[in-house]
Write a protein that holds these residues in place. Structure first.
Motif, short mmCIF file in Angstrom:
data_model
loop_
_atom_site.label_atom_id
_atom_site.label_comp_id
_atom_site.label_asym_id
_atom_site.label_seq_id
_atom_site.Cartn_x
_atom_site.Cartn_y
_atom_site.Cartn_z
N THR A 43 0.84 -1.21 0.00
CA THR A 43 0.00 0.00 0.00
C THR A 43 0.86 1.25 0.00
OG1 THR A 43 -1.75 -1.16 1.20
CG2 THR A 43 -1.79 1.25 1.25
N ILE A 44 1.93 1.23 0.78
CA ILE A 44 2.83 2.39 0.85
C ILE A 44 3.47 2.63 -0.51
CG2 ILE A 44 4.91 3.33 1.92
CD1 ILE A 44 4.26 1.54 4.36
N LYS A 45 3.95 1.57 -1.15
CA LYS A 45 4.61 1.71 -2.45
C LYS A 45 3.67 2.30 -3.50
CE LYS A 45 7.79 -2.18 -1.73
NZ LYS A 45 8.18 -3.54 -2.18
N ASN A 46 2.46 1.75 -3.57
CA ASN A 46 1.51 2.24 -4.57
C ASN A 46 1.04 3.65 -4.28
OD1 ASN A 46 1.50 -0.14 -6.11
ND2 ASN A 46 0.01 -1.10 -4.76
N MET A 47 0.94 4.00 -3.00
CA MET A 47 0.48 5.33 -2.60
C MET A 47 1.54 6.39 -2.88
SD MET A 47 -0.53 6.58 1.22
CE MET A 47 1.15 6.20 1.77
N ILE A 48 2.80 6.07 -2.56
CA ILE A 48 3.89 7.05 -2.68
C ILE A 48 4.40 7.16 -4.12
CG2 ILE A 48 6.22 7.67 -1.92
CD1 ILE A 48 4.15 8.03 0.24
N TRP A 49 4.61 6.01 -4.74
CA TRP A 49 5.24 6.02 -6.07
C TRP A 49 4.32 5.58 -7.20
CZ3 TRP A 49 7.97 4.01 -1.77
CH2 TRP A 49 9.03 4.80 -1.35
N LYS A 50 3.10 5.16 -6.87
CA LYS A 50 2.13 4.70 -7.87
C LYS A 50 2.60 3.46 -8.62
CE LYS A 50 -0.10 8.49 -6.90
NZ LYS A 50 -1.24 8.48 -5.95
N GLU A 51 3.54 2.74 -8.02
CA GLU A 51 4.03 1.52 -8.63
C GLU A 51 4.70 0.65 -7.56
OE1 GLU A 51 7.40 2.05 -11.25
OE2 GLU A 51 7.80 4.04 -10.41
N ASP A 52 4.98 -0.59 -7.92
CA ASP A 52 5.62 -1.52 -6.98
C ASP A 52 7.14 -1.37 -7.07
OD1 ASP A 52 6.08 -3.47 -5.14
OD2 ASP A 52 5.72 -5.15 -6.52
N VAL A 53 7.69 -0.42 -6.28
CA VAL A 53 9.12 -0.17 -6.30
C VAL A 53 9.83 -1.22 -5.45
CG1 VAL A 53 8.76 2.29 -6.65
CG2 VAL A 53 8.99 1.41 -4.34
N SER A 54 11.15 -1.18 -5.46
CA SER A 54 11.94 -2.17 -4.73
C SER A 54 11.82 -1.96 -3.23
CB SER A 54 13.41 -2.07 -5.14
OG SER A 54 13.97 -0.84 -4.71
N ASP A 55 12.09 -3.04 -2.49
CA ASP A 55 12.09 -2.95 -1.03
C ASP A 55 13.16 -2.00 -0.53
OD1 ASP A 55 10.03 -4.77 -0.96
OD2 ASP A 55 11.31 -6.49 -0.49
N GLU A 56 14.28 -1.95 -1.25
CA GLU A 56 15.38 -1.08 -0.86
C GLU A 56 14.96 0.40 -0.94
OE1 GLU A 56 18.76 0.42 0.57
OE2 GLU A 56 18.17 -1.70 0.57
N ARG A 57 14.20 0.73 -1.98
CA ARG A 57 13.75 2.11 -2.12
C ARG A 57 12.81 2.48 -0.97
NH1 ARG A 57 11.31 4.88 -7.67
NH2 ARG A 57 11.33 7.04 -6.91
N LEU A 58 11.96 1.55 -0.59
CA LEU A 58 11.05 1.79 0.53
C LEU A 58 11.84 1.96 1.82
CD1 LEU A 58 8.29 2.00 1.87
CD2 LEU A 58 8.21 -0.51 1.94
N ARG A 59 12.85 1.10 2.05
CA ARG A 59 13.65 1.20 3.27
C ARG A 59 14.39 2.54 3.33
NH1 ARG A 59 14.46 -4.48 2.40
NH2 ARG A 59 16.34 -4.06 1.17
N THR A 60 14.88 3.01 2.18
CA THR A 60 15.56 4.31 2.14
C THR A 60 14.61 5.44 2.52
OG1 THR A 60 17.08 3.56 0.39
CG2 THR A 60 16.81 5.93 0.65
N PHE A 61 13.40 5.36 2.00
CA PHE A 61 12.37 6.36 2.32
C PHE A 61 12.06 6.36 3.82
CE2 PHE A 61 7.85 7.22 3.07
CZ PHE A 61 7.74 8.52 2.56
N ILE A 62 11.90 5.16 4.39
CA ILE A 62 11.57 5.04 5.81
C ILE A 62 12.73 5.55 6.66
CG2 ILE A 62 11.11 3.41 7.68
CD1 ILE A 62 8.74 3.85 5.84
N ARG A 63 13.95 5.26 6.26
CA ARG A 63 15.11 5.71 7.02
C ARG A 63 15.15 7.24 7.07
NH1 ARG A 63 18.66 3.42 4.23
NH2 ARG A 63 19.47 5.16 3.03
N ARG A 64 14.89 7.89 5.94
CA ARG A 64 14.90 9.35 5.91
C ARG A 64 13.75 9.94 6.73
NH1 ARG A 64 16.23 9.95 -0.58
NH2 ARG A 64 18.47 9.51 -0.41
N PHE A 65 12.62 9.26 6.69
CA PHE A 65 11.48 9.70 7.49
C PHE A 65 11.83 9.63 8.98
CE2 PHE A 65 7.47 8.93 9.73
CZ PHE A 65 6.68 9.97 9.24
#
Length: 227
Positions: A182-204
């Motif tokens: 849900t986070i991936k589709n909401m933020i990027w409108k696509e199924d991005v990599s887990d690494e990209r999500l982890r980077t986003f969470i780390r910065r948050f």
């Protein structure tokens, strides 16, 4: 009158008579976080969809779209919307139509601005809290969509704010966990990599704290509220 509840509210006033719009805004507008004006139901609905005001005050008879037509559409978007009707008519049929639409109050013109203000003040219990208290001294203002830590403003990017709002919505809807997909589709409108999500969470987390966000392993994230 200075009131924290009123100061947290966004109010939309929909009225085709410009003099009346300015009269009410000048009389009570400063009591609120914002007091927006629209000249007819079409413009009112457009503004509503952009800012989601806490209270809508509207005339019944207006060009392009009546107050009742606008109110019906607003209620379809959010059944909990607080709508106040102003009418120059004592016409029973029109007022019954307003009641059937789900308005919370109506005033017959000419009306006393102070009575409108006092009625809005009485809505405090039903509108609910606008400030959400998180762990570690964080507070989120749902009216201004602003995050603070110990009264210090925390600047978030558009994606980070969208993420925070989704976390809050999930919590308030008793769903709790915001799933990874849900986070991936909401933020990027696509199924991005887990690494990209982890980077986003780390910065948050760098802008907030580790305790602010809870990782539910294998599922997603949820926010840590003060109970």
């Amino acid at each position: 009158m200075r009131n924290k509840f009123l100061k947290s509210l966004k109010v939309l006033f929909v009225e085709d008579e410009e003099k009346l719009s300015l009269l009410l805004k000048n009389a009570i507008g400063d009591h609120f976080h914002s007091f927006l004006l629209a000249k007819d139901g079409d413009e009112g609905l457009h503004i509503y969809k952009k800012v989601f005001p806490d209270v809508v005050i509207t005339d019944i008879m207006m060009p392009n779209k009546s107050g009742l037509e606008m109110a019906q559409e607003i209620k379809r978007i959010n059944p909990q919307s607080k709508i106040i009707i102003l009418s120059a008519f004592s016409d029973v049929e029109k007022l019954l139509g307003a009641i059937d639409t789900g308005v919370v109050k109506y005033f017959i013109k000419p009306f006393d601005p102070d009575e409108v203000l006092q009625y809005i003040l009485s809505l405090e219990a039903s509108i609910g809290k606008k400030l959400l208290n998180f762990l570690d001294g964080f507070v989120f203002n749902k009216t201004t969509n602003s995050l603070y830590k110990n009264n210090r403003y925390i600047a978030l990017s558009k994606k980070e704010l969208l993420f925070l709002q989704a976390l809050v919505k999930n919590y308030e809807g008793n769903r709790g966990i915001l799933e990874y997909a849900t986070i991936k589709n909401m933020i990027w409108k696509e199924d991005v990599s887990d690494e990209r999500l982890r980077t986003f969470i780390r910065r948050f987390r760098e802008k907030t704290s580790k305790e602010f966000l809870i990782n539910v392993k294998g599922l997603g994230y949820q926010i840590a509220f003060n109970q």
